[in-house]
Write a protein that holds these residues in place. Structure first.
Motif, PDB file in Angstrom:
ATOM      1  N   SER A  54       0.808  -1.364   0.054  1.00 17.71           N
ATOM      2  CA  SER A  54      -0.027   0.036  -0.072  1.00 17.71           C
ATOM      3  C   SER A  54       0.813   1.198  -0.149  1.00 17.71           C
ATOM      4  CB  SER A  54      -1.046   0.028   1.264  1.00 17.71           C
ATOM      5  OG  SER A  54      -0.289  -0.032   2.254  1.00 17.71           O
ATOM      6  N   LYS A  55       2.014   1.185   0.452  1.00 18.39           N
ATOM      7  CA  LYS A  55       3.004   2.269   0.503  1.00 18.39           C
ATOM      8  C   LYS A  55       3.941   2.433  -0.815  1.00 18.39           C
ATOM      9  CE  LYS A  55       3.112   2.456   5.431  1.00 18.39           C
ATOM     10  NZ  LYS A  55       3.717   2.315   6.651  1.00 18.39           N
ATOM     11  N   SER A  56       3.757   1.594  -1.831  1.00 15.56           N
ATOM     12  CA  SER A  56       4.435   1.394  -2.802  1.00 15.56           C
ATOM     13  C   SER A  56       4.111   2.565  -4.111  1.00 15.56           C
ATOM     14  CB  SER A  56       4.544   0.165  -3.655  1.00 15.56           C
ATOM     15  OG  SER A  56       3.276  -0.318  -4.112  1.00 15.56           O
ATOM     16  N   ASP A  57       4.708   2.667  -5.057  1.00 21.40           N
ATOM     17  CA  ASP A  57       4.541   3.600  -6.239  1.00 21.40           C
ATOM     18  C   ASP A  57       3.537   2.946  -7.229  1.00 21.40           C
ATOM     19  OD1 ASP A  57       6.297   1.711  -7.065  1.00 21.40           O
ATOM     20  OD2 ASP A  57       7.695   3.547  -8.256  1.00 21.40           O
ATOM     21  N   MET A  58       3.441   1.657  -6.891  1.00 23.70           N
ATOM     22  CA  MET A  58       2.360   1.093  -7.857  1.00 23.70           C
ATOM     23  C   MET A  58       1.082   0.966  -7.323  1.00 23.70           C
ATOM     24  SD  MET A  58       3.765   0.141 -10.800  1.00 23.70           S
ATOM     25  CE  MET A  58       4.748   1.436 -10.878  1.00 23.70           C
ATOM     26  N   PHE A  59       1.041   1.370  -6.052  1.00 28.58           N
ATOM     27  CA  PHE A  59      -0.273   1.376  -5.514  1.00 28.58           C
ATOM     28  C   PHE A  59      -1.737   2.144  -6.125  1.00 28.58           C
ATOM     29  CE2 PHE A  59      -3.609   3.173  -2.415  1.00 28.58           C
ATOM     30  CZ  PHE A  59      -4.150   2.107  -1.897  1.00 28.58           C
ATOM     31  N   SER A  60      -1.310   3.129  -6.463  1.00 28.19           N
ATOM     32  CA  SER A  60      -2.445   4.045  -7.009  1.00 28.19           C
ATOM     33  C   SER A  60      -2.854   3.417  -8.277  1.00 28.19           C
ATOM     34  CB  SER A  60      -2.041   5.590  -7.215  1.00 28.19           C
ATOM     35  OG  SER A  60      -0.991   5.689  -8.159  1.00 28.19           O
ATOM     36  N   LYS A  61      -1.811   2.898  -9.150  1.00 24.81           N
ATOM     37  CA  LYS A  61      -2.270   2.243 -10.356  1.00 24.81           C
ATOM     38  C   LYS A  61      -3.082   1.181 -10.511  1.00 24.81           C
ATOM     39  CE  LYS A  61       1.962   3.960 -12.958  1.00 24.81           C
ATOM     40  NZ  LYS A  61       3.131   3.601 -13.880  1.00 24.81           N
ATOM     41  N   ALA A  62      -2.689   0.455  -9.364  1.00 22.53           N
ATOM     42  CA  ALA A  62      -3.191  -0.955  -9.207  1.00 22.53           C
ATOM     43  C   ALA A  62      -4.612  -0.507  -8.647  1.00 22.53           C
ATOM     44  CB  ALA A  62      -2.629  -1.944  -8.276  1.00 22.53           C
ATOM     45  N   ARG A  63      -4.806   0.443  -7.880  1.00 20.32           N
ATOM     46  CA  ARG A  63      -6.127   0.879  -7.356  1.00 20.32           C
ATOM     47  C   ARG A  63      -7.044   1.186  -8.545  1.00 20.32           C
ATOM     48  NH1 ARG A  63      -9.035  -0.568  -3.482  1.00 20.32           N
ATOM     49  NH2 ARG A  63     -10.178  -1.288  -5.314  1.00 20.32           N
ATOM     50  N   ALA A  64      -6.543   2.054  -9.363  1.00 20.64           N
ATOM     51  CA  ALA A  64      -7.043   2.368 -10.600  1.00 20.64           C
ATOM     52  C   ALA A  64      -7.584   1.209 -11.470  1.00 20.64           C
ATOM     53  CB  ALA A  64      -6.613   3.603 -11.238  1.00 20.64           C
ATOM     54  N   ARG A  65      -6.735   0.406 -11.588  1.00 23.22           N
ATOM     55  CA  ARG A  65      -7.290  -0.903 -12.467  1.00 23.22           C
ATOM     56  C   ARG A  65      -8.104  -1.600 -11.650  1.00 23.22           C
ATOM     57  NH1 ARG A  65      -4.886   0.718 -16.343  1.00 23.22           N
ATOM     58  NH2 ARG A  65      -3.199   0.095 -17.310  1.00 23.22           N
ATOM     59  N   LEU A  66      -8.345  -1.788 -10.418  1.00 20.70           N
ATOM     60  CA  LEU A  66      -9.289  -2.609  -9.753  1.00 20.70           C
ATOM     61  C   LEU A  66     -10.750  -1.843 -10.097  1.00 20.70           C
ATOM     62  CD1 LEU A  66      -7.398  -3.559  -6.173  1.00 20.70           C
ATOM     63  CD2 LEU A  66      -8.438  -5.110  -8.264  1.00 20.70           C
ATOM     64  N   ASP A  67     -10.695  -0.300  -9.872  1.00 16.33           N
ATOM     65  CA  ASP A  67     -11.833   0.277  -9.797  1.00 16.33           C
ATOM     66  C   ASP A  67     -12.353   0.224 -11.332  1.00 16.33           C
ATOM     67  OD1 ASP A  67     -11.616   0.934  -7.141  1.00 16.33           O
ATOM     68  OD2 ASP A  67     -10.744   3.068  -7.745  1.00 16.33           O
ATOM     69  N   SER A  68     -11.451   0.176 -12.154  1.00 22.96           N
ATOM     70  CA  SER A  68     -11.943  -0.025 -13.617  1.00 22.96           C
ATOM     71  C   SER A  68     -12.512  -1.417 -13.898  1.00 22.96           C
ATOM     72  CB  SER A  68     -10.891   0.424 -14.479  1.00 22.96           C
ATOM     73  OG  SER A  68     -11.157   0.034 -15.876  1.00 22.96           O
ATOM     74  N   MET A  69     -11.780  -2.540 -13.360  1.00 22.44           N
ATOM     75  CA  MET A  69     -12.255  -3.634 -13.645  1.00 22.44           C
ATOM     76  C   MET A  69     -13.795  -3.914 -12.817  1.00 22.44           C
ATOM     77  SD  MET A  69      -8.776  -5.770 -13.270  1.00 22.44           S
ATOM     78  CE  MET A  69      -9.574  -7.399 -13.823  1.00 22.44           C
ATOM     79  N   ASP A  70     -13.922  -3.414 -11.579  1.00 27.64           N
ATOM     80  CA  ASP A  70     -14.913  -3.726 -11.027  1.00 27.64           C
ATOM     81  C   ASP A  70     -16.335  -2.764 -11.768  1.00 27.64           C
ATOM     82  OD1 ASP A  70     -13.919  -4.847  -8.993  1.00 27.64           O
ATOM     83  OD2 ASP A  70     -13.576  -3.184  -7.513  1.00 27.64           O
ATOM     84  N   ARG A  71     -15.995  -1.553 -12.336  1.00 23.35           N
ATOM     85  CA  ARG A  71     -17.038  -0.987 -13.247  1.00 23.35           C
ATOM     86  C   ARG A  71     -17.437  -1.843 -14.342  1.00 23.35           C
ATOM     87  NH1 ARG A  71     -14.037   3.534 -11.647  1.00 23.35           N
ATOM     88  NH2 ARG A  71     -13.109   3.448 -13.552  1.00 23.35           N
ATOM     89  N   LYS A  72     -16.400  -2.389 -14.976  1.00 25.46           N
ATOM     90  CA  LYS A  72     -16.731  -2.838 -16.420  1.00 25.46           C
ATOM     91  C   LYS A  72     -17.095  -4.452 -15.943  1.00 25.46           C
ATOM     92  CE  LYS A  72     -13.176  -0.550 -18.872  1.00 25.46           C
ATOM     93  NZ  LYS A  72     -11.937  -0.793 -19.600  1.00 25.46           N
ATOM     94  N   GLY A  73     -16.674  -5.096 -15.066  1.00 23.34           N
ATOM     95  CA  GLY A  73     -16.899  -6.380 -14.662  1.00 23.34           C
ATOM     96  C   GLY A  73     -18.173  -6.949 -13.878  1.00 23.34           C
ATOM     97  N   ALA A  74     -18.436  -5.892 -12.877  1.00 21.42           N
ATOM     98  CA  ALA A  74     -19.652  -6.279 -12.082  1.00 21.42           C
ATOM     99  C   ALA A  74     -20.191  -4.901 -11.576  1.00 21.42           C
ATOM    100  CB  ALA A  74     -18.978  -7.120 -10.999  1.00 21.42           C
ATOM    101  N   PRO A  75     -21.168  -4.590 -12.246  1.00 18.43           N
ATOM    102  CA  PRO A  75     -21.805  -2.995 -12.036  1.00 18.43           C
ATOM    103  C   PRO A  75     -22.172  -2.990 -10.493  1.00 18.43           C
ATOM    104  CG  PRO A  75     -22.898  -4.020 -13.987  1.00 18.43           C
ATOM    105  CD  PRO A  75     -21.957  -5.097 -13.371  1.00 18.43           C
TER     106      PRO A  75
END
Length: 586
Positions: free
Chosen positions: A156-177
């Motif tokens: 959660s403190k890494s520089d990839m956290f925000s990118k991974a979080r954004a991917r999850l949010d995008s996949m959640d919206r597309k895959g399961a409304p």
């Protein structure tokens, strides 16, 4: 003489310098840092050279350099960076070749970096790049999702956290409304292998190791450590050493924990691959459990809660099977001397080679699991207890499966309590070919009804989270934690096979019931169920209906309704068996 000597000396020095200039530095023992730097420069130069980068041989040369750096010092400071750049090398090669094998080789190297160096500052980058390949190149959404989720929870403190979080949010919206964002819960259980972990217990108190349970066979063992509270833990594997008479050994240190009075300090098991168990107070704050095994191929350790316990699964190579070489370096070129794995014909449904090997034409034994039981009644509504309906249905289903020619085993055939983690262990020990867990559903709204079938995976919508939380006897907020645990287990589960089985069972159950009754199709879903974790065979969990719905509860009371559902399940199993045999004969 003097005049002759000086010119010759100068000439000798000149020739020596010339010789050094044409011989590679590595021949004189160049240091690892220099070798890595050369490989790094070649990688970036090749990435920018449009002409050279089109040739596979150029990328393989770079890969060889990184591989040699890793070989020279597999635990040194440049080892993780070399594995990371091996992943980058084959990822770039895959981008140009379009060959899936190159992407899978990249994933393999990223995975080796993650497993060998989980705390390195580039580990989150490796996970993220692996996830991107899985999502965009191999279209493996579930595995990509689990990688992004791992970054969000563990890094959660890494520089990839925000990118991974954004991917999850995008996949959640597309895959399961209907899915809500997964937030990191305040009570996350984090193993002690993570540096920033903090204990939830007051420093003046101690957890207690209450018992050590085990189930063992010649190829599989499950050991469960029961505790009275959550604890941090560390573990380590020691390879066998004949010189000191040491077998395969796994030890677990439980922090801030004392040994309970009911725990035997030494147990000579001599049952299957598990040799013996020893438990001791290593120091005032640490309890150590040591497990010795006659053989070992793979292992998994994961926590479950309510009550808190650690589950340790150990797999040994089956008789006559060769253990896979787990060397850190894998060559990408095919070896002609190795037997090729079965490849399905074009346009045929892809079935895992491992499944064909396991089941083939000997698909006979099914374990039927009547959910809940004993002190655990399950759902209760409209005068019914779930544990009673489950058991009655399990016996109806078993009778029909036997009539269809299957061997049937039960996790329970009476009103007894069996911990969730022991149920799949029973199936593994007995080498069942299929595991079917029977349940009834419940909802706060009495209007909700219908049947649904589940397989083990990440929960992607609120209803799946709700059902998993109820069946696991945990709070919904803990499901997010559980999904992080699941990322370490799902790769070895029969996920694809279980999905195929679930679809057949679900569709044919609906067809059977609808001959006489109208029933709502709640679909085939995925969620993280304790009872399905660690199963070595295709496994499904079936929700027969909602006890909280008056109409459905009335139907579930009758053997006639249950018999129709059972007919559908049997037909689904037979259809799945037919598929397996059809692909096995190709």
């Amino acid at each position: 003489m003097r005049k002759f000597f000086i010119p010759n000396l100068i000439m000798a020095l000149f020739l020596a310098g010339l010789l050094v200039s044409v011989i590679p530095a590595s021949a004189f023992g160049a240091n690892i840092k220099d070798d890595f730097t050369i490989a790094w420069k070649q990688f970036h130069a090749l990435s920018k050279n449009d002409a050279k980068s089109q040739y596979r041989s150029e990328w393989e040369k770079v890969g060889k350099r990184f591989r040699n750096v890793f070989k020279r010092s597999p635990r040194g400071p440049y080892a993780p960076k070399s594995l990371y750049y091996l992943g980058r090398t084959y990822e770039e090669l895959g981008n140009r070749s379009g060959i899936k094998k190159d992407f899978r080789t990249a994933i393999d190297y990223y995975g080796r970096m993650v497993s060998n160096f989980p705390s390195h500052q580039w580990t989150d980058d490796s996970i993220y790049r692996r996830a991107e390949i899985r999502l965009r190149k191999l279209h493996e959404r579930d595995l990509a999702y689990s990688d992004y989720l791992t970054i969000v929870h563990r890094y959660s403190k890494s520089d990839m956290f925000s990118k991974a979080r954004a991917r999850l949010d995008s996949m959640d919206r597309k895959g399961a409304p209907e899915n809500t964002k997964l937030k990191k819960p305040s009570g996350t259980i984090i193993p002690a292998t993570k540096p920033e972990a903090t204990s939830n217990k007051d420093s003046s108190s101690r957890a207690k190791l209450l018992s050590v349970r085990y189930t063992s066979s010649e190829s599989y063992t499950r050991v469960v450590l029961d505790l009275d509270d959550e604890v941090r833990y560390r573990y380590q594997i020691l390879n066998p050493n004949q010189s000191v008479n040491r077998p395969h050994r796994l030890y677990v240190d439980l922090e801030n924990t004392v040994l309970g009075n009911g725990v035997h300090k030494a147990t000579n098991v001599a049952d299957g691959i598990l040799k013996d168990i020893r438990s001791a107070q290593r120091d005032p704050r640490t309890t150590r459990v040591v497990l010795d095994f006659n053989s070992m191929q793979d292992y998994k350790i994961f926590p479950l809660e309510n009550p808190f316990r650690l589950v340790i699964d150990v797999q040994a190579p089956e008789e006559g099977k060769v253990v896979e070489n787990k060397s850190p370096v894998r060559h990408s070129q095919p070896q002609n001397s190795k037997p090729q794995k079965y490849t399905p014909p074009a346009n045929s449904k892809k079935m895992a080679g491992e499944l064909l090997e396991q089941l083939g034409l000997t698909f006979k034994t099914i374990m039927v699991d009547a959910g809940h039981g004993g002190k655990d009644p399950g759902a209760s509504a409209n005068g019914l207890k779930e544990k009673d309906i489950n058991l009655r249905f399990a016996k109806i289903l078993a009778a029909k499966l036997k009539k269809a020619g299957f061997n049937v085993l039960y996790t329970r055939s009476t009103d007894t309590f069996i911990p969730l983690e022991e149920r799949t262990a029973m199936a593994n020990i007995k080498k069942a070919d299929m595991f079917i867990s029977i349940h009834c559903n419940a909802h706060r709204s009495s209007k909700i009804n219908g049947i649904e079938t589940y397989t083990l995976n990440l929960a992607r919508n609120r209803n799946a989270v709700r059902v998993a939380a109820r069946e696991n006897a945990v709070s919904a907020k803990r499901i997010s934690d559980l999904q992080v645990i699941l990322t370490d287990l799902m790769l070895n589960s029969k996920m694809k096979e279980s999905k195929d089985l679930a679809k057949n069972i679900h569709n044919l159950s609906l067809k059977s019931i609808r001959q006489k009754w109208s029933v709502k199709d709640q679909g085939v879903r995925e969620a993280p169920f304790y009872v399905l974790m660690g199963a070595k065979m295709p496994s499904v969990l079936i929700e027969l209906g909602y006890l909280t719905n008056r109409t459905e509860a009335k139907r579930l009371k009758t053997d006639s309704y249950l018999s129709y559902i059972a007919d559908g399940i049997v037909n689904g199993v037979l259809e799945y068996k037919k598929q397996i045999e059809r692909y096995a004969s190709l």
